[in-house]
Scaffold this active site. Structure first.
Site, PDB file in Angstrom:
ATOM      1  N   ASP A 125       0.843  -1.196   0.000  1.00 42.21           N
ATOM      2  CA  ASP A 125       0.000   0.000   0.000  1.00 42.21           C
ATOM      3  C   ASP A 125       0.879   1.247   0.000  1.00 42.21           C
ATOM      4  OD1 ASP A 125      -2.567   1.113  -0.070  1.00 42.21           O
ATOM      5  OD2 ASP A 125      -2.498   1.560   2.064  1.00 42.21           O
ATOM      6  N   TYR A 127       1.077   5.786  -0.597  1.00 41.98           N
ATOM      7  CA  TYR A 127       0.651   6.998   0.129  1.00 41.98           C
ATOM      8  C   TYR A 127       0.758   8.139  -0.869  1.00 41.98           C
ATOM      9  CZ  TYR A 127       0.802   9.748   4.607  1.00 41.98           C
ATOM     10  OH  TYR A 127       0.556  10.560   5.692  1.00 41.98           O
ATOM     11  N   HIS A 132      -3.516  14.165   0.831  1.00 40.19           N
ATOM     12  CA  HIS A 132      -3.737  13.286   1.979  1.00 40.19           C
ATOM     13  C   HIS A 132      -2.525  13.338   2.923  1.00 40.19           C
ATOM     14  CE1 HIS A 132      -4.903   9.762   4.312  1.00 40.19           C
ATOM     15  NE2 HIS A 132      -3.741   9.196   4.027  1.00 40.19           N
ATOM     16  N   ARG A 141       2.080  17.446  12.866  1.00 38.57           N
ATOM     17  CA  ARG A 141       3.190  18.408  12.771  1.00 38.57           C
ATOM     18  C   ARG A 141       2.720  19.605  11.949  1.00 38.57           C
ATOM     19  NH1 ARG A 141       4.778  13.502  11.021  1.00 38.57           N
ATOM     20  NH2 ARG A 141       4.550  14.244   8.889  1.00 38.57           N
ATOM     21  N   GLU A 198     -10.371   3.941   3.850  1.00 37.62           N
ATOM     22  CA  GLU A 198      -9.510   4.746   2.979  1.00 37.62           C
ATOM     23  C   GLU A 198      -9.883   4.428   1.542  1.00 37.62           C
ATOM     24  OE1 GLU A 198      -5.335   4.213   3.930  1.00 37.62           O
ATOM     25  OE2 GLU A 198      -5.483   5.577   5.655  1.00 37.62           O
ATOM     26  N   GLU A 200      -9.222   4.073  -2.110  1.00 37.30           N
ATOM     27  CA  GLU A 200      -7.991   3.874  -2.879  1.00 37.30           C
ATOM     28  C   GLU A 200      -8.295   3.194  -4.210  1.00 37.30           C
ATOM     29  OE1 GLU A 200      -4.615   2.263  -0.807  1.00 37.30           O
ATOM     30  OE2 GLU A 200      -5.248   3.108   1.132  1.00 37.30           O
ATOM     31  N   ASP A 232      -8.867   0.390   2.142  1.00 33.16           N
ATOM     32  CA  ASP A 232      -7.849   0.044   3.141  1.00 33.16           C
ATOM     33  C   ASP A 232      -8.409   0.417   4.516  1.00 33.16           C
ATOM     34  OD1 ASP A 232      -5.511  -0.402   4.542  1.00 33.16           O
ATOM     35  OD2 ASP A 232      -4.602   1.510   3.960  1.00 33.16           O
ATOM     36  N   ARG A 236      -7.660   3.739  13.483  1.00 37.26           N
ATOM     37  CA  ARG A 236      -6.742   4.861  13.733  1.00 37.26           C
ATOM     38  C   ARG A 236      -6.124   4.822  15.119  1.00 37.26           C
ATOM     39  NH1 ARG A 236      -5.690   5.876   8.653  1.00 37.26           N
ATOM     40  NH2 ARG A 236      -7.475   6.666   7.477  1.00 37.26           N
ATOM     41  N   GLN A 239      -3.428   2.193  14.971  1.00 40.82           N
ATOM     42  CA  GLN A 239      -2.369   2.702  14.086  1.00 40.82           C
ATOM     43  C   GLN A 239      -1.515   3.765  14.779  1.00 40.82           C
ATOM     44  OE1 GLN A 239      -4.007   4.531  10.547  1.00 40.82           O
ATOM     45  NE2 GLN A 239      -2.015   4.992   9.665  1.00 40.82           N
ATOM     46  N   TYR A 243       2.540   2.716  14.981  1.00 44.40           N
ATOM     47  CA  TYR A 243       3.160   2.909  13.661  1.00 44.40           C
ATOM     48  C   TYR A 243       4.617   3.349  13.672  1.00 44.40           C
ATOM     49  CZ  TYR A 243       3.046   8.066  13.279  1.00 44.40           C
ATOM     50  OH  TYR A 243       3.283   9.394  13.425  1.00 44.40           O
ATOM     51  N   LYS A 252      -4.080  -1.984  10.212  1.00 46.83           N
ATOM     52  CA  LYS A 252      -4.464  -2.089   8.799  1.00 46.83           C
ATOM     53  C   LYS A 252      -4.717  -3.532   8.366  1.00 46.83           C
ATOM     54  CE  LYS A 252      -3.227   2.201   7.311  1.00 46.83           C
ATOM     55  NZ  LYS A 252      -4.026   3.073   6.462  1.00 46.83           N
ATOM     56  N   THR A 256      -8.855  -5.650   4.053  1.00 49.33           N
ATOM     57  CA  THR A 256      -8.770  -4.728   2.911  1.00 49.33           C
ATOM     58  C   THR A 256      -9.769  -5.245   1.886  1.00 49.33           C
ATOM     59  OG1 THR A 256      -6.391  -4.436   3.307  1.00 49.33           O
ATOM     60  CG2 THR A 256      -7.232  -3.752   1.149  1.00 49.33           C
ATOM     61  N   THR A 368      -4.733   6.650   0.109  1.00 51.81           N
ATOM     62  CA  THR A 368      -5.999   7.389   0.117  1.00 51.81           C
ATOM     63  C   THR A 368      -6.037   8.423  -1.002  1.00 51.81           C
ATOM     64  OG1 THR A 368      -6.024   7.121   2.501  1.00 51.81           O
ATOM     65  CG2 THR A 368      -7.530   8.761   1.576  1.00 51.81           C
ATOM     66  N   GLU A 382      -9.339  12.487   7.762  1.00 50.93           N
ATOM     67  CA  GLU A 382      -9.170  13.780   7.105  1.00 50.93           C
ATOM     68  C   GLU A 382     -10.484  14.540   6.969  1.00 50.93           C
ATOM     69  OE1 GLU A 382      -7.221  12.146   3.496  1.00 50.93           O
ATOM     70  OE2 GLU A 382      -6.805  14.261   3.124  1.00 50.93           O
TER      71      GLU A 382
HETATM   72 MN    MN Z   1      -3.912   3.129   2.765  1.00 49.52          MN
END
Ligand code: MN
Length: 442
Positions: A125, A127, A132, A141, A198, A200, A232, A236, A239, A243, A252, A256, A368, A382
């Site tokens: 997968d 990104y 996103h 951040r 997600e 995708e 996906d 959260r 994750q 992560y 994850k 899927t 995503t 998001e």
């Molecule tokens: Mn994904």
């Protein structure tokens, strides 16, 4: 537009005209798993046509999955597609006029069950949406949302192939270690409280490469068999805690979903788009500097001119209360795959650039699909975040998604069904549809 004797497939606005012919794997009450193509409201059994000597590649078409067909060379794949199209065109009588064969080989869509299109050896997968990545990065951040590698390489992680399921499979809410509250403390173990989808695009690898032999960017398209919709599913809270530093894992790998149809690269030919212009990304933070040059192995004229895909991708939700009251699914977002920062060819080339061997039936997820607009954000993480590219704010600033029946959501609840739809459309309104990818949270 080519005309077919499967008449409903000639109607304007159909998702499955003869120009589409997506592959799938299906079964019926009295026939086991086999390869088919969808046209109009019908499924055509390719194993039956190959055993009747109407199609070549009998060995590949007799498999219960598409891996054999996927392993064919590009020219063989084109030849097979042309022959299938020939049998379905008006001028051919070989299938249309053979009543017995037609009754055996053509099923109505309502009579079939779908299965995973391929035996998926590996699932990776990516990104690949910079929108996103910037949104999610900004939650953690706000001053520095994109990590330094983002504009140099398509970031990805190795997903779990064993839990890829066909559209319609129920999605069991995972248990896991849930992140401690922001103020600190210990994690707890239990059902995820922050279950998300997600949106995708999935891509199936066609013929592979030998271990140690990379796939040059200008050959990558020949190694791509076709595309599907992919969800996906993401927990959260699991994750967030797990992560760092090695990437997504149990948040994850519990499920899927993929749509049943694989829309071929050939069917997408007239819906190719230019890759995104990297110097024109409308994110204020990025416009303060010129984007770094791509390393040569990820760049080519052809990829810049036509590496993108113009596919509308939509997300709908239907809660159990909406279902009980017969209320239609509610559209949450609407985006387009052509806004992705990295093309599928770049993802494949990067994946194989260290010599990693890709195999027919391997699955790549795009990451995503989110665009610049808030209405095109492809996941709830998001979608319900209050910040934007002008004003990034930390992750705790969230709003609720309101449904027309008065319900609202931050993340998914028991009984919620997530439905993805995808289609390419030309100026005349003719579509190449991807069908749907569905899953109910239970
Ligand atoms: Mn994904």
């Amino acid at each position: 537009m080519t005309v077919t004797w499967i008449e409903e497939a000639n109607e304007k606005g159909t998702e499955f005209p003869i120009d589409n012919l997506p592959y799938c794997v299906f079964s019926t009450n009295d026939q086991s798993q086999r390869i088919g193509v969808r046209i109009g409201d019908s499924l055509v059994d390719l194993k039956r046509l190959a055993s009747g000597k109407l199609l070549p590649f009998h060995a590949e078409l007799s498999q219960p999955v598409l891996n054999g067909v996927m392993s064919l060379s590009k020219s063989d794949r084109v030849q097979l597609r042309n022959q299938i199209e020939g049998l379905l065109e008006d001028k051919s009588g070989k299938l249309r006029d053979n009543n017995e064969l037609r009754a055996e080989a053509v099923s109505c869509i309502s009579e079939v069950y779908f299965h995973l299109p391929a035996m998926i050896g590996d699932y990776t997968d990516f990104y690949a949406s910079i929108y996103h990545a910037t949104n999610v990065g900004a939650m953690f951040r706000p001053e520095n949302p994109l990590l330094p590698n983002y504009q140099h390489l398509p970031v990805g992680y190795h997903g779990r192939a064993s839990s890829v399921v066909i559209s319609g499979s129920r999605i069991i809410r995972p248990n896991g270690q849930l992140s401690p509250p922001d103020g600190g403390g210990n994690p707890t173990f239990g059902p995820s409280q922050r279950l998300d989808y997600e949106l995708e695009l999935g891509a199936f690898v066609a013929m592979g490469n030998h271990l140690g032999e990379p796939i040059p960017i200008d050959e990558a398209e020949d190694h791509l068999f076709g595309f599907c919709l992919l969800n996906d599913w993401s927990a959260r809270d699991i994750q967030k805690w797990e992560y760092q530093p090695l990437g997504p894992f149990l948040g994850k790998s519990f499920a899927t979903s993929v749509s049943p149809y694989v829309v071929t690269a050939e069917a997408m030919e007239s819906f190719r788009a230019a890759a995104i212009d990297r110097s024109e990304i409308p994110i204020p933070l990025l416009q303060q500097s010129t984007p770094p040059d791509l390393l040569p192995y990820l760049d080519s004229e052809a990829n810049r001119a036509g590496g993108g895909l113009d596919i509308r991708m939509e997300v709908f939700v239907q809660s159990s209360r909406m279902r009980e009251k017969d209320l239609p699914p509610f559209k949450i977002s609407d985006g387009n795959f052509k806004e992705m920062y990295w093309t599928v060819a770049q993802m494949l080339t990067h994946h194989a650039s260290n010599g990693c061997n890709m195999r027919p039936g391997d699955l790549l997820g795009s990451g995503t699909v989110s665009g610049f607009e808030k209405t095109s954000r492809g996941c709830l993480l998001e979608r319900n975040w209050q910040g934007d590219f002008e004003q990034p704010v930390s992750g705790s600033n969230r709003i609720l998604l309101e449904f027309p029946n008065g319900e609202s959501r931050d993340f998914l609840e028991h009984g919620d069904e997530i439905i993805f739809r995808g289609f390419a459309e030309n100026d005349d309104g003719q579509q190449i549809g991807f069908g749907e990818c569905r899953g109910v949270v239970s």
